[in-house]
Every structure is written in C-alpha cells, then in structure tokens.
Design a protein around this motif. Structure first.
Motif, PDB file in Angstrom:
ATOM      1  N   THR A 548      41.398  40.807  43.592  1.00  0.00           N
ATOM      2  CA  THR A 548      40.542  41.592  42.688  1.00  0.00           C
ATOM      3  C   THR A 548      40.312  43.018  43.197  1.00  0.00           C
ATOM      4  O   THR A 548      39.660  43.803  42.521  1.00  0.00           O
ATOM      5  CB  THR A 548      39.176  40.909  42.518  1.00  0.00           C
ATOM      6  OG1 THR A 548      38.474  40.903  43.778  1.00  0.00           O
ATOM      7  CG2 THR A 548      39.326  39.479  42.032  1.00  0.00           C
ATOM      8  N   ARG A 555      36.490  58.407  39.243  1.00  0.00           N
ATOM      9  CA  ARG A 555      35.122  58.171  39.698  1.00  0.00           C
ATOM     10  C   ARG A 555      34.202  59.257  39.160  1.00  0.00           C
ATOM     11  O   ARG A 555      34.637  60.357  38.817  1.00  0.00           O
ATOM     12  CB  ARG A 555      35.040  58.166  41.231  1.00  0.00           C
ATOM     13  CG  ARG A 555      35.965  57.168  41.894  1.00  0.00           C
ATOM     14  CD  ARG A 555      35.820  57.208  43.418  1.00  0.00           C
ATOM     15  NE  ARG A 555      36.973  56.535  44.023  1.00  0.00           N
ATOM     16  CZ  ARG A 555      38.080  57.167  44.392  1.00  0.00           C
ATOM     17  NH1 ARG A 555      38.149  58.469  44.251  1.00  0.00           N
ATOM     18  NH2 ARG A 555      39.089  56.509  44.917  1.00  0.00           N
ATOM     19  N   ILE A 621      28.624  42.360  41.099  1.00  0.00           N
ATOM     20  CA  ILE A 621      29.857  43.059  41.476  1.00  0.00           C
ATOM     21  C   ILE A 621      30.478  43.740  40.249  1.00  0.00           C
ATOM     22  O   ILE A 621      30.958  44.876  40.321  1.00  0.00           O
ATOM     23  CB  ILE A 621      30.859  42.091  42.134  1.00  0.00           C
ATOM     24  CG1 ILE A 621      30.318  41.591  43.485  1.00  0.00           C
ATOM     25  CG2 ILE A 621      32.206  42.752  42.330  1.00  0.00           C
ATOM     26  CD1 ILE A 621      30.080  42.691  44.511  1.00  0.00           C
ATOM     27  N   SER A 622      30.461  43.051  39.109  1.00  0.00           N
ATOM     28  CA  SER A 622      30.989  43.663  37.876  1.00  0.00           C
ATOM     29  C   SER A 622      30.182  44.905  37.507  1.00  0.00           C
ATOM     30  O   SER A 622      30.748  45.926  37.087  1.00  0.00           O
ATOM     31  CB  SER A 622      30.941  42.652  36.727  1.00  0.00           C
ATOM     32  OG  SER A 622      31.785  41.554  36.982  1.00  0.00           O
ATOM     33  N   LYS A 625      31.077  47.770  39.951  1.00  0.00           N
ATOM     34  CA  LYS A 625      32.376  48.359  39.617  1.00  0.00           C
ATOM     35  C   LYS A 625      32.272  49.280  38.409  1.00  0.00           C
ATOM     36  O   LYS A 625      32.895  50.343  38.360  1.00  0.00           O
ATOM     37  CB  LYS A 625      33.401  47.253  39.334  1.00  0.00           C
ATOM     38  CG  LYS A 625      33.954  46.562  40.555  1.00  0.00           C
ATOM     39  CD  LYS A 625      35.000  45.528  40.158  1.00  0.00           C
ATOM     40  CE  LYS A 625      35.583  44.843  41.387  1.00  0.00           C
ATOM     41  NZ  LYS A 625      36.571  43.791  41.025  1.00  0.00           N
ATOM     42  N   SER A 626      31.475  48.863  37.444  1.00  0.00           N
ATOM     43  CA  SER A 626      31.402  49.608  36.184  1.00  0.00           C
ATOM     44  C   SER A 626      30.736  50.972  36.335  1.00  0.00           C
ATOM     45  O   SER A 626      30.916  51.849  35.492  1.00  0.00           O
ATOM     46  CB  SER A 626      30.630  48.791  35.140  1.00  0.00           C
ATOM     47  OG  SER A 626      29.235  48.736  35.448  1.00  0.00           O
ATOM     48  N   ASN A 628      31.285  53.268  38.657  1.00  0.00           N
ATOM     49  CA  ASN A 628      32.260  54.297  39.079  1.00  0.00           C
ATOM     50  C   ASN A 628      31.661  55.343  40.019  1.00  0.00           C
ATOM     51  O   ASN A 628      31.906  56.550  39.876  1.00  0.00           O
ATOM     52  CB  ASN A 628      32.877  54.990  37.857  1.00  0.00           C
ATOM     53  CG  ASN A 628      33.787  54.087  37.068  1.00  0.00           C
ATOM     54  OD1 ASN A 628      34.421  53.196  37.625  1.00  0.00           O
ATOM     55  ND2 ASN A 628      33.846  54.281  35.765  1.00  0.00           N
ATOM     56  N   GLU A 652      31.204  45.551  49.854  1.00  0.00           N
ATOM     57  CA  GLU A 652      31.019  45.621  48.402  1.00  0.00           C
ATOM     58  C   GLU A 652      31.406  46.991  47.858  1.00  0.00           C
ATOM     59  O   GLU A 652      32.122  47.095  46.849  1.00  0.00           O
ATOM     60  CB  GLU A 652      29.563  45.300  48.059  1.00  0.00           C
ATOM     61  CG  GLU A 652      29.187  43.851  48.332  1.00  0.00           C
ATOM     62  CD  GLU A 652      27.701  43.587  48.271  1.00  0.00           C
ATOM     63  OE1 GLU A 652      27.317  42.412  48.208  1.00  0.00           O
ATOM     64  OE2 GLU A 652      26.910  44.561  48.299  1.00  0.00           O
ATOM     65  N   CYS A 655      35.305  47.466  47.965  1.00  0.00           N
ATOM     66  CA  CYS A 655      36.025  46.685  46.949  1.00  0.00           C
ATOM     67  C   CYS A 655      35.784  47.232  45.548  1.00  0.00           C
ATOM     68  O   CYS A 655      36.587  46.999  44.640  1.00  0.00           O
ATOM     69  CB  CYS A 655      35.611  45.221  47.025  1.00  0.00           C
ATOM     70  SG  CYS A 655      36.172  44.395  48.524  1.00  0.00           S
ATOM     71  N   CYS A 656      34.678  47.940  45.366  1.00  0.00           N
ATOM     72  CA  CYS A 656      34.361  48.528  44.064  1.00  0.00           C
ATOM     73  C   CYS A 656      34.780  49.991  43.985  1.00  0.00           C
ATOM     74  O   CYS A 656      34.295  50.745  43.147  1.00  0.00           O
ATOM     75  CB  CYS A 656      32.868  48.386  43.771  1.00  0.00           C
ATOM     76  SG  CYS A 656      32.335  46.676  43.529  1.00  0.00           S
ATOM     77  N   ASN A 657      35.681  50.395  44.924  1.00  0.00           N
ATOM     78  CA  ASN A 657      36.302  51.716  44.854  1.00  0.00           C
ATOM     79  C   ASN A 657      35.326  52.847  45.173  1.00  0.00           C
ATOM     80  O   ASN A 657      35.373  53.922  44.581  1.00  0.00           O
ATOM     81  CB  ASN A 657      36.906  51.931  43.460  1.00  0.00           C
ATOM     82  CG  ASN A 657      38.197  52.711  43.496  1.00  0.00           C
ATOM     83  OD1 ASN A 657      39.110  52.356  44.223  1.00  0.00           O
ATOM     84  ND2 ASN A 657      38.273  53.767  42.722  1.00  0.00           N
ATOM     85  N   GLN A 708      39.985  49.240  52.003  1.00  0.00           N
ATOM     86  CA  GLN A 708      40.572  48.162  51.212  1.00  0.00           C
ATOM     87  C   GLN A 708      41.711  47.481  51.959  1.00  0.00           C
ATOM     88  O   GLN A 708      41.848  46.248  51.903  1.00  0.00           O
ATOM     89  CB  GLN A 708      41.035  48.698  49.860  1.00  0.00           C
ATOM     90  CG  GLN A 708      39.874  49.105  48.957  1.00  0.00           C
ATOM     91  CD  GLN A 708      40.323  49.562  47.580  1.00  0.00           C
ATOM     92  OE1 GLN A 708      41.513  49.817  47.336  1.00  0.00           O
ATOM     93  NE2 GLN A 708      39.379  49.673  46.657  1.00  0.00           N
TER      94      GLN A 708
END
Length: 735
Positions: A548, A555, A621-622, A625-626, A628, A652, A655-657, A708
């Motif tokens: 994932t 961003r 986590i979703s 990520k959302s 940005n 966290e 993984c969420c960029n 990552q």
C-alpha cells in the motif's frame, strides 16, 4: 480416499442455501467427496416454515451427504478434528452479530481444516459495501476465514481490509454454476403463469432502506405499477427476499394481478420474465445473467445508495416503473463496465476455479497451502490460542496484535475482548461473581496465552491469577510509561487517570509471565524499575502492508500534526510554527486528533484546520493520505516519559507520502535512518528544518523515498507477524 476428508458447508442465513448449493453438487460430482452440511441454531430459528431445511434434505438425498445440527462448540471441534484435513465453507461469516455462530465456528476449527468465506452478494459486507452498509456496520468487517473468495479482482473489492488481500481468491459467483459433470443444477423450472410478465423483487428488510418511510414508498409505487398493469390486463410477479420475507411476514394484502414468486432462486425461471425491478440487490444480476432488462429502484431523496449500479436505469417514482414496464430495454453491458465484465464470466471458468481450489485443499496438507512467512520452528504446528484483553477504542491493540495475528491464522487464533471492566464483568463487584465470570471467560475460549494490552482494570488481576493457576501463560503488553506519567506531556485529566491506575499496572506487570515492550528504551526503563525475569521488546512496533506504500509528488503546502492529546508537545514548537507561517503565507497548518490549539494558533484563522479524530485505524490512515501534507511534525518535550515512545508517527507520515521533522530523541533515533527525516535539538534547528523543506521539493521527495525504502525492508506486516509469533511460541515452548 477423498471421502475421509471434510468437505463442510455451513448454513447460517437462509440465503446461504442458494450460494452454497452449486458448490455442494460440484464437490460431490466432480471431486467425489461426501458433503457435510453443518446447520447452525440460527438457521433453524430463521426457517420458521421449514422451507429451507427441506431444501437441505433434498441436497442431502441427491449427494449422499450428511446433515449435522451444530450444538456445543466442543462437539463441533471434536467432529472436525476426527478428519485428516479438508475444508469448511460459509456464505455468511464475519464479525457482525448476525454471522456470530459461523465466525466462532471458524475460529475454533482445527488448523488442519481450511476455513473459507464466500462473497454472498454483489454489495456484500467486508467486500463491497454501499454507504448504507457502512453507516450501519462501519467501513470494513473482519473475517476469521483462512481464505476469502469473491466475485471480482480484489482491486474492485474496496472494503477488503489491507491484510485480507493476501487471503483473497477471485473465483467468481457460485450462483453462476449451473451444471456439474453429472447433472444440471437448474431443475423443475416452470414457465411463468402469464406470458410477458415482469417481476419486482423486494428486499425491504435491508439496512439500505434506513427506515419505514422508504419501505412504504417502495410498496406504494409497486401497488401503482400493479394497478396500471391490471388496467392493461397484465399480471406482475412479486418476489420477497429469501431471508427478509417482508411481504410474507407482514401478510400484506396484494392486488389480484400480483403473483408471488417465493421459491428458491435456483428454481425460478428468470429468463422468461419480460423485465425486472429491484432496489440494489444481487437478484438484479440473476436477471442480467438471463438477458432480462432490469431497473434499479431508489427513493427520491436518494438515501439508498446506487453508486455501484450506475450502469442501470433508475426508478424514482411509479411513473418511472410504468414507463420501463411499457418499454423495457437492456442497458447493462459487460463490454463497457469493469465490474460487470468481472462478474458475468463463463460458468465453466467459475466451476474450474472452484474445483482446482477445493481439490488442492482436500488433497494437500493444510499448512502447505499457506503463504510462507518464514515460520519454521513452531511448536509441532499446534495452533496457539490467544485471548486478547484491551480497553475499548485502543489503536495499540490493532497495531500490535490484530494486524499481525490476522496474517497468521494457520499458527495463532485469537479472541479479542474489547472492554472497560464493567463490560467483561457485567458490573458485578463481589469476589464470587468476579471469579465466576473470569472462569467463564477462560473456559469458553480455553486459551494458551492471555495478552493484556495496556489493560489496567482491577478485576484483571483476578483473571491473570486464574490463568496462571490453570497453566495459561500471561503477557502484559505496554507501549508507554503507564505507571509513571509526566505532567509536562499529559493534560491534567489524563495525568490523574494514569496516576490512579499505576499501582494496578505495576501489579499486573509483576504477575505476568512476560512483559512485552514496544521499544528497547521502554524495556530498559521497566527493567530498572521493576524486578521481573522476562522483559522483552521487538525490533519494530508499527508495521505496514508494504503493497500500500505509494510514492507521489502531488502535495499541498501544509504542515500537519496528528495526536491524541499531547498538546504540550505541540506547544513546545508553536512559536517556531507561527514564525514560519508568517514568512510563508501560502502555507497552512492542519491538526488531526484531540489536540487543543492555543490562542496563538487559533489566530491563524482560516490557515488552521482542525480535523476530529478518526478512531478506526484504517480510516485514520485513509484520512491522513487524503490530506496530501508536505510536512508532518513529531515534536516531543525532552523528558523520561517521551524518551521511551515509538517512532509510529514517522512510519505513518512516510507511508502517507509526508516528509517528517522530529525532535532528536530515542523514538526517532533508534529506528529511523538519518537520511529519512530531519532531527531537531532546538527551536533554531526546527526553524531551519522548516525552511529547508519549504524551499526544496527535492529534499521532501528524497526524505520520503528514503523512508519508504527503509520501511519496506524493515517494517513489513510479515516482520511484525514473525515478531509476535516468536514471542508467543517461545512462551509456549517453556510450558
């Protein structure tokens, strides 16, 4: 011989018969195995008119199988354990209340018996859930099964939990299997009573309707359609849902031209209907498969979610239904819709998929069917039974145990009691009542290990004592300095709560067989304070599903912080944040959690966004990520309490960029490479770190990529599963 192996099918909901029946005949005819039909108490209770038990009797007579009525769990386990191997299949298994009996059966099944959950409908809990499902049950559910079999590629099953994808098999809808090598499965199909008759299907018991008003609206519009067709001299068929049976149970008075079609789906001649209308339901696919034009019904307020059926015409009124009845046409096309193409596949392909899959489970040793996660030296392949005890709403239990244990069901089966003390002990406070309740808990699950995750209830001391008395090992899991809190870090209410529970936690630690710590620093700290012979820690605390982790450059100019409490940590650098944001007016600040921003931060006005906490971890986590974010911050006051924490936020964020800036303390030193984040010792260092990242997208990209890559190599879910298994298996070997 194959007849020695278990080929079991569990019947819990009435509609399970339609889903499991084709597989039973396939197993009997093509695999030459003797089907075992396992009937739950709930199935018998639901089958008030004995319609479906007669269907099972018919299947039993056709296949020479055996019908077993499930009673006591131990007797069921004993029955399954007599077999050298095989499988049991359920069409309604999850941790939802209505599936409880099947879920518990799968958890107690011997390890040599593979457990399989089937997708029983297009929009199905745990697989693909509409908005109405999610409002009632949450965004996902848990399965106890070793294998999860669905209709479409896993990428289209948007509500599968990340760890469930490793267990997923895309085999297809069993209802499409219409024949075996020895027989045709659709028998005794009679033509419709009236030529050119349409059919309306009701599933008015469904959570989709969200109240009686939509139920009444559906029936009102159906009656208007029936009256119109009566004026044209035509009949209309009405099909109650096999499980809900709303029309039948409520003894509705129906117009004379309405023909009730209430036989099992496999005994309905779908292809002879002129058209079909239903609220979202899998019956629409039965009709589509038979080339019948269909329309989906939706209330005019659009409370019922039809998002997943966008390829169908929609009826919002009786006029829409009448118009469709006058000129029905086929609009659903598998050539233009990805989901339909995946579902409406050749029945021979589906049959072959299931034959190959089940044949492997019958003929091979069960353990050889699992993905090798590197678990070699186990305790004679005996499945370890673990009882988890944790406070309600605790993310730690998900991170540290639920995720890793879900990956290794062939080695460890677990039962989670999410509780405050009153829930588990029913509010009874007498010593006898507490002892009785504790013994009931132990006897009902019969664990090898009790794990207390951050637990602190006084009555847990009794449960821990009784476990040790009965030869059950006790692990106390701790991920904070729970017995010695810091007023610098915690607010007054949280600090006082920690202080109050501290003596109980110390007693629980002392009484345990093993103390499992989240970090090396915490392990060292506890060892210096409490005399205990077995204090351990793992290499990692927070793991991720590496599949994932996705890198992207898109961003927003946002600095973000997540946290439950820890407002004081944020306040330690808020002056720096304000100075930085004052210089860079196009950047903003976002906070996710229960952080209470100071008056200074509130002065940012529209440049400050405060997002409430998301208690479901996958949902959190979703959400993260959302957003940005470009920069995620991990400020910590430099004291003993903070020094033993884990580097969870860095994992966290990465993984969420998101690029990370953190305080230069143990949590972000021991497990995070220097080229994966920026560490700061002073306000000046924090300000410099912000300026570096805000002025260099390349540096942001570099930190994220390095993070990552390292996380993929060292923080995988499999690595944490290994770690938890080693802890448990090592303790069992010392029994």
């Amino acid at each position: 011989m194959r007849s020695q192996y278990t080929a079991g099918f569990v019947f819990n909901l009435l509609q399970d018969v339609n889903i499991l029946r084709p597989l039973i005949y396939l197993v009997s005819d093509d695999l030459n195995a003797k089907p075992l039909l396992l009937v739950t108490k709930s199935f018998i209770k639901r089958d008030k008119h004995k319609i479906w038990i007669k269907e099972l009797q018919e299947i039993f007579e056709d296949t020479g199988g055996c019908i077993i009525h499930l009673s006591r769990p131990y007797l069921t386990w004993q029955l399954l354990n007599q077999s050298p191997g095989g499988f049991i299949i359920a069409a309604s298994e999850s941790n939802l209340r209505g599936h409880r009996e099947t879920h518990e059966l799968f958890k107690l099944a011997p390890s040599k018996i593979a457990t399989i959950t089937l997708q029983h409908g297009f929009e199905c809990v745990g697989f693909l859930m509409n908005k109405n499902h999610q409002k009632s049950y949450g965004s996902s559910v848990g399965f106890a099964a070793d294998y999860i079999c669905g209709w479409t590629p896993s990428s289209l099953q948007r509500n599968l939990r990340p760890l469930q994808h490793t267990r997923y098999q895309n085999l297809g809808p069993t209802a499409w299997i219409k024949q075996t090598t020895k027989r045709t499965l659709r028998l005794r199909l009679e033509p419709n009573i009236t030529p050119q008759m349409g059919i309306v299907c009701e599933n008015l018991h469904s959570v989709r309707f969200e109240g009686k008003s939509n139920v009444n609206l559906f029936m009102q519009q159906f009656f208007e359609l029936a009256d119109y067709l009566a004026s044209k001299g035509k009949n209309i068929a009405l099909r109650p849902h096999p499980g809900g049976q709303y029309t039948v149970k409520n003894n509705l008075s129906l117009p004379n031209n309405v023909v009730v079609v209430n036989q099992p789906a496999y005994k309905v001649n779908w292809g002879t209907y002129e058209f079909g209308i239903s609220a979202p339901s899998s019956v629409l696919f039965d009709l589509i498969d038979s080339n019948v034009p269909v329309m989906v019904w939706q209330d005019h307020h659009k409370v019922i979610d039809t998002t997943q059926l966008a390829f169908l015409p929609v009826a919002h009124s009786a006029e829409d239904m009448i118009s469709f009845a006058n000129s029905p046409e086929i609009k659903a096309s598998s050539s233009t819709n990805q989901q339909l193409k995946a579902i409406l596949r050749d029945q021979n392909d589906i049959s072959n998929n299931y034959i190959q899959f089940l044949e492997g489970l019958i003929e091979q040793n069960y353990y050889s069917m699992h993905i090798d996660h590197g678990f070699d030296q186990l305790s004679n392949f005996k499945k370890i039974r673990v009882l988890l005890l944790a406070p309600k709403g605790l993310p730690t239990v998900t991170l540290s145990f639920i995720k890793p244990l879900s990956l290794i069901p062939q080695h460890i089966e677990y039962e989670l009691i999410h509780t405050t003390g009153d829930d588990i002990f029913d509010g009874e406070t007498t010593k006898d009542a507490t002892t009785r309740r504790c013994l009931n808990i132990i006897n009902s699950f019969q664990p090898d290990i009790l794990i207390m995750c951050r637990y602190f209830d006084l009555d847990a001391l009794k449960l821990s004592f009784l476990c040790k008395k009965n030869g059950i090992k006790v692990i106390y899991h701790i991920d904070d300095l729970l017995y010695d809190p810091s007023p610098e870090v915690l607010d007054e209410e949280k600090y006082n709560a920690y202080r109050k529970r501290a003596p109980i936690i110390i007693d629980l630690i002392k009484q345990s067989d093993l103390v499992y710590c989240s970090t090396p620093a915490l392990s060292k700290e506890i060892s210096s304070y409490i005399d205990h012979p077995n204090i351990q820690h793992g290499k990692i605390y927070k793991s991720v599903d590496t599949s994932t982790i996705l890198y992207k450059r898109d961003r927003k100019k946002v600095i973000g912080y997540t946290g439950f409490g820890h407002t004081q940590d944020l306040e330690s650098i808020e002056d720096v944040i304000l100075e930085v944001l004052n210089k860079y007016q196009d950047w903003s600040l976002e906070l996710i959690g229960t952080i209470v921003p100071s008056a200074k931060l509130l002065a940012l006005d529209k440049r400050l966004t405060i997002i409430p906490p998301e208690r479901n971890y996958d949902g959190f986590i979703s959400l993260l990520k959302s957003r940005n974010w470009s920069i995620g911050i991990c400020p910590l006051i430099n004291n003993r309490f903070n020094s033993v924490k884990a580097n969870t936020k860095w994992v966290e964020y990465s993984c969420c960029n998101i690029a990370t800036i953190a305080t230069n303390l143990d949590p972000y030193c021991y497990g995070s490479p220097k080229d994966s984040l920026i560490l700061c010792d002073s306000p000046v260092a924090w300000k410099d770190a912000f300026f570096q990242l805000m002025n260099s997208e390349n540096l942001v990209n570099s930190l994220i990529k390095n993070s990552q890559d390292y996380i993929r190599s060292h923080y995988s879910d499999e690595a944490l599963s290994n770690q938890v298994l080693d802890i448990c298996d090592g303790l069992i070997k010392n029994l």
